[in-house]
Design a protein around this motif. Structure first.
Motif, PDB file in Angstrom:
ATOM      1  N   SER A 256      43.479  57.484  35.850  1.00 34.05           N
ATOM      2  CA  SER A 256      43.716  56.278  35.057  1.00 34.05           C
ATOM      3  C   SER A 256      43.794  55.039  35.943  1.00 34.05           C
ATOM      4  CB  SER A 256      45.002  56.412  34.239  1.00 34.05           C
ATOM      5  OG  SER A 256      46.111  56.628  35.071  1.00 34.05           O
ATOM      6  N   SER A 257      44.257  55.218  37.182  1.00 38.02           N
ATOM      7  CA  SER A 257      44.327  54.064  38.089  1.00 38.02           C
ATOM      8  C   SER A 257      42.927  53.605  38.499  1.00 38.02           C
ATOM      9  CB  SER A 257      45.156  54.415  39.334  1.00 38.02           C
ATOM     10  OG  SER A 257      44.476  55.337  40.162  1.00 38.02           O
ATOM     11  N   PHE A 258      41.984  54.549  38.626  1.00 36.30           N
ATOM     12  CA  PHE A 258      40.598  54.161  38.920  1.00 36.30           C
ATOM     13  C   PHE A 258      40.024  53.343  37.770  1.00 36.30           C
ATOM     14  CE2 PHE A 258      40.475  57.459  42.224  1.00 36.30           C
ATOM     15  CZ  PHE A 258      39.743  56.807  43.183  1.00 36.30           C
ATOM     16  N   VAL A 259      40.229  53.809  36.549  1.00 38.14           N
ATOM     17  CA  VAL A 259      39.728  53.078  35.390  1.00 38.14           C
ATOM     18  C   VAL A 259      40.374  51.701  35.330  1.00 38.14           C
ATOM     19  CG1 VAL A 259      39.438  53.120  32.883  1.00 38.14           C
ATOM     20  CG2 VAL A 259      39.356  55.253  34.171  1.00 38.14           C
ATOM     21  N   GLY A 260      41.630  51.600  35.767  1.00 41.22           N
ATOM     22  CA  GLY A 260      42.333  50.319  35.749  1.00 41.22           C
ATOM     23  C   GLY A 260      41.671  49.254  36.598  1.00 41.22           C
ATOM     24  N   LEU A 261      40.840  49.668  37.551  1.00 40.69           N
ATOM     25  CA  LEU A 261      40.142  48.688  38.384  1.00 40.69           C
ATOM     26  C   LEU A 261      39.169  47.837  37.571  1.00 40.69           C
ATOM     27  CD1 LEU A 261      39.360  50.805  41.566  1.00 40.69           C
ATOM     28  CD2 LEU A 261      41.014  48.955  41.366  1.00 40.69           C
ATOM     29  N   THR A 262      38.786  48.316  36.394  1.00 39.37           N
ATOM     30  CA  THR A 262      37.875  47.529  35.551  1.00 39.37           C
ATOM     31  C   THR A 262      38.551  46.262  35.029  1.00 39.37           C
ATOM     32  OG1 THR A 262      38.490  48.799  33.574  1.00 39.37           O
ATOM     33  CG2 THR A 262      36.589  49.574  34.836  1.00 39.37           C
ATOM     34  N   GLU A 263      39.852  46.157  35.245  1.00 41.30           N
ATOM     35  CA  GLU A 263      40.549  44.934  34.819  1.00 41.30           C
ATOM     36  C   GLU A 263      39.906  43.688  35.418  1.00 41.30           C
ATOM     37  OE1 GLU A 263      44.793  42.625  35.447  1.00 41.30           O
ATOM     38  OE2 GLU A 263      44.648  44.742  35.983  1.00 41.30           O
ATOM     39  N   VAL A 264      39.502  43.775  36.674  1.00 42.62           N
ATOM     40  CA  VAL A 264      38.874  42.618  37.320  1.00 42.62           C
ATOM     41  C   VAL A 264      37.598  42.225  36.583  1.00 42.62           C
ATOM     42  CG1 VAL A 264      37.861  41.723  39.440  1.00 42.62           C
ATOM     43  CG2 VAL A 264      39.861  43.208  39.555  1.00 42.62           C
ATOM     44  N   LEU A 265      36.790  43.218  36.224  1.00 42.94           N
ATOM     45  CA  LEU A 265      35.545  42.933  35.513  1.00 42.94           C
ATOM     46  C   LEU A 265      35.828  42.316  34.151  1.00 42.94           C
ATOM     47  CD1 LEU A 265      33.620  46.246  36.330  1.00 42.94           C
ATOM     48  CD2 LEU A 265      33.610  44.084  37.591  1.00 42.94           C
ATOM     49  N   PHE A 266      36.819  42.861  33.446  1.00 44.33           N
ATOM     50  CA  PHE A 266      37.178  42.306  32.145  1.00 44.33           C
ATOM     51  C   PHE A 266      37.703  40.875  32.298  1.00 44.33           C
ATOM     52  CE2 PHE A 266      37.609  46.830  30.692  1.00 44.33           C
ATOM     53  CZ  PHE A 266      36.703  46.740  29.642  1.00 44.33           C
ATOM     54  N   ALA A 267      38.504  40.629  33.330  1.00 44.78           N
ATOM     55  CA  ALA A 267      39.076  39.292  33.528  1.00 44.78           C
ATOM     56  C   ALA A 267      37.974  38.273  33.788  1.00 44.78           C
ATOM     57  CB  ALA A 267      40.070  39.308  34.692  1.00 44.78           C
ATOM     58  N   VAL A 268      36.981  38.634  34.611  1.00 46.59           N
ATOM     59  CA  VAL A 268      35.863  37.725  34.887  1.00 46.59           C
ATOM     60  C   VAL A 268      35.066  37.461  33.611  1.00 46.59           C
ATOM     61  CG1 VAL A 268      33.684  37.489  36.124  1.00 46.59           C
ATOM     62  CG2 VAL A 268      35.704  38.360  37.326  1.00 46.59           C
ATOM     63  N   LEU A 269      34.812  38.514  32.833  1.00 49.43           N
ATOM     64  CA  LEU A 269      34.038  38.366  31.599  1.00 49.43           C
ATOM     65  C   LEU A 269      34.782  37.496  30.589  1.00 49.43           C
ATOM     66  CD1 LEU A 269      31.627  39.122  29.808  1.00 49.43           C
ATOM     67  CD2 LEU A 269      32.888  41.179  29.123  1.00 49.43           C
ATOM     68  N   ILE A 270      36.075  37.733  30.430  1.00 49.23           N
ATOM     69  CA  ILE A 270      36.867  36.964  29.467  1.00 49.23           C
ATOM     70  C   ILE A 270      36.962  35.498  29.893  1.00 49.23           C
ATOM     71  CG2 ILE A 270      39.208  36.676  28.542  1.00 49.23           C
ATOM     72  CD1 ILE A 270      39.405  39.792  28.706  1.00 49.23           C
ATOM     73  N   ALA A 271      37.176  35.258  31.194  1.00 51.33           N
ATOM     74  CA  ALA A 271      37.233  33.875  31.674  1.00 51.33           C
ATOM     75  C   ALA A 271      35.894  33.170  31.488  1.00 51.33           C
ATOM     76  CB  ALA A 271      37.642  33.851  33.150  1.00 51.33           C
ATOM     77  N   TRP A 272      34.806  33.908  31.623  1.00 52.80           N
ATOM     78  CA  TRP A 272      33.476  33.324  31.406  1.00 52.80           C
ATOM     79  C   TRP A 272      33.276  32.969  29.936  1.00 52.80           C
ATOM     80  CZ3 TRP A 272      28.591  36.475  30.297  1.00 52.80           C
ATOM     81  CH2 TRP A 272      27.471  35.629  30.217  1.00 52.80           C
ATOM     82  N   LEU A 273      33.674  33.868  29.049  1.00 54.90           N
ATOM     83  CA  LEU A 273      33.476  33.652  27.617  1.00 54.90           C
ATOM     84  C   LEU A 273      34.358  32.534  27.068  1.00 54.90           C
ATOM     85  CD1 LEU A 273      33.196  37.341  26.320  1.00 54.90           C
ATOM     86  CD2 LEU A 273      31.345  35.669  26.605  1.00 54.90           C
ATOM     87  N   PHE A 274      35.610  32.480  27.515  1.00 57.51           N
ATOM     88  CA  PHE A 274      36.568  31.552  26.907  1.00 57.51           C
ATOM     89  C   PHE A 274      36.787  30.279  27.722  1.00 57.51           C
ATOM     90  CE2 PHE A 274      37.699  35.604  24.958  1.00 57.51           C
ATOM     91  CZ  PHE A 274      37.812  35.236  23.626  1.00 57.51           C
ATOM     92  N   LEU A 275      36.568  30.353  29.041  1.00 57.65           N
ATOM     93  CA  LEU A 275      36.811  29.189  29.891  1.00 57.65           C
ATOM     94  C   LEU A 275      35.549  28.651  30.546  1.00 57.65           C
ATOM     95  CD1 LEU A 275      40.062  30.397  31.730  1.00 57.65           C
ATOM     96  CD2 LEU A 275      39.904  28.984  29.669  1.00 57.65           C
ATOM     97  N   GLY A 276      34.458  29.395  30.435  1.00 58.56           N
ATOM     98  CA  GLY A 276      33.226  28.962  31.074  1.00 58.56           C
ATOM     99  C   GLY A 276      33.253  29.117  32.574  1.00 58.56           C
ATOM    100  N   GLU A 277      34.168  29.960  33.095  1.00 55.79           N
ATOM    101  CA  GLU A 277      34.283  30.184  34.536  1.00 55.79           C
ATOM    102  C   GLU A 277      33.444  31.392  34.940  1.00 55.79           C
ATOM    103  OE1 GLU A 277      38.909  28.688  35.227  1.00 55.79           O
ATOM    104  OE2 GLU A 277      38.329  30.770  35.581  1.00 55.79           O
ATOM    105  N   LEU A 278      32.621  31.208  35.941  1.00 53.39           N
ATOM    106  CA  LEU A 278      31.852  32.315  36.492  1.00 53.39           C
ATOM    107  C   LEU A 278      31.664  32.079  37.983  1.00 53.39           C
ATOM    108  CD1 LEU A 278      30.389  34.951  35.734  1.00 53.39           C
ATOM    109  CD2 LEU A 278      28.274  33.631  35.608  1.00 53.39           C
ATOM    110  N   PRO A 279      32.131  33.008  38.824  1.00 55.90           N
ATOM    111  CA  PRO A 279      31.955  32.831  40.270  1.00 55.90           C
ATOM    112  C   PRO A 279      30.479  32.712  40.630  1.00 55.90           C
ATOM    113  CG  PRO A 279      33.498  34.613  39.793  1.00 55.90           C
ATOM    114  CD  PRO A 279      32.866  34.233  38.493  1.00 55.90           C
TER     115      PRO A 279
END
Length: 325
Positions: A256-279
């Motif tokens: 479950s801790s390995f799957v938890g690493l996807t949090e970073v990917l979700f955070a980038v995607l959500i920030a892109w969708l709602f804030l227009g932020e993309l590295p």
């Protein structure tokens, strides 16, 4: 067939936990831009979440209140460092940095645990761990986009690294608390202590607790300040913790801790969708190296048990992973 179905449910819960944890930076940004201090946003989030988890905590502690009393000291330190320290650092970091970059900096806390175990207990990291740490450090260089003249704010970097220290403290401290203490009790108690400490320090003027109660801008729309508060406390705390606990019980701590690493990917995607932020591309490369380095460290930890009883490996207690947020 039943085992496969249970594994599917566990995987779904782990992804839900990672996705909802990944919303915290976006919700916090809307409050901070409206005039909230990071400390006030953290106090509101953890205080509300602790109240929402009060009933499940009481039910989980039936017949175990003596376990809670015996661990109050450890829970207090956990609340100060792993809850308040990590979240205040992260929320302040998103004032100056894109949400994804701030979260990547916080995830370096997993690498810090490696160096802590080396310095404190003489556990020399193995080759795979060293390779993972080196990849993460190289990734950090690309995230800063030094050669491209990127405008990464050093103040935000310092806050992000402070969040990393808080995350490292979370891993170390969560492994030292009595195993008989339910995870939901540890989470809610730590958040309650963190909220009380923040409010007390704010009352004495030691911390800035600024809050506004008008409309905020979220996803380009004006709405009530209650929307991000409910998002932070219910979506990014209660749902995240509960689903993470469920995932850990089905899949086990390490998977479950390995799957938890996807949090970073979700955070980038959500920030892109709602804030227009993309590295920029070079920062995305750096992020991939950091995540890859963390994965190597965790894979290495799968190969042997901790050498020091009672101490922690970076995959420990993932039911609260993301605590940092």
């Amino acid at each position: 067939m039943q085992t496969q179905r249970s594994a599917g449910v566990g995987l779904g819960l782990a992804l839900l936990s990672a996705a909802t944890f990944g919303t915290s930076g976006t919700f916090a940004r809307s409050l901070i831009e409206a005039g909230w201090s990071a400390e006030a946003a953290v106090a509101a989030r953890v205080g509300a979440a602790a109240l929402m988890l009060a009933v499940p905590t009481v039910l989980a502690l039936r017949g175990k209140w003596h376990v809670l009393r015996r661990n109050l000291g450890s829970i207090g330190v956990f609340g100060l460092l792993a809850v308040v320290g990590a979240q205040v650092g992260f929320f302040n970091a998103v004032r100056y940095l894109p949400v994804g970059i701030a979260l990547l900096l916080e995830y370096l806390g997993i690498i810090l645990v490696v160096f802590w175990m080396w310095a404190r207990h003489g556990q020399r990291p193995r080759r795979l761990t060293l390779a993972g740490s080196a990849a993460a450090m190289l990734g950090l260089f690309f995230v800063f986009d030094v050669t491209g003249g990127g405008s990464i704010d050093p103040v935000g970097v310092l806050w992000g690294l402070g969040a990393a220290v808080g995350l490292a403290a979370y891993f170390v401290l969560s492994a030292r608390v009595d195993e008989r203490l339910p995870s939901v009790a540890m989470a809610s108690s730590g958040m309650a202590i963190g909220a009380v400490v923040l409010l007390a320090l704010g009352a004495f003027g030691a911390l800035p607790l600024r809050a506004t109660f008008g409309d905020v801008t979220f996803a380009g729309e004006r709405m009530s300040w209650l929307v991000p508060i409910v998002g932070l406390s219910l979506v990014a705390a209660v749902i995240s913790y509960v689903s993470g606990i469920g995932a850990a019980r089905i899949l086990g701590a390490r998977l479950s801790s390995f799957v938890g690493l996807t949090e970073v990917l979700f955070a980038v995607l959500i920030a892109w969708l709602f804030l227009g932020e993309l590295p920029v591309p070079v920062q995305l490369l750096g992020g991939a190296l950091i995540i890859g380095g963390v994965v190597l460290v965790r894979v290495d930890e799968l190969r042997s048990a901790p050498a020091v009883p009672g101490d922690v490996v970076p995959a420990a207690e993932p039911a609260l992973a993301g605590q940092g947020r």
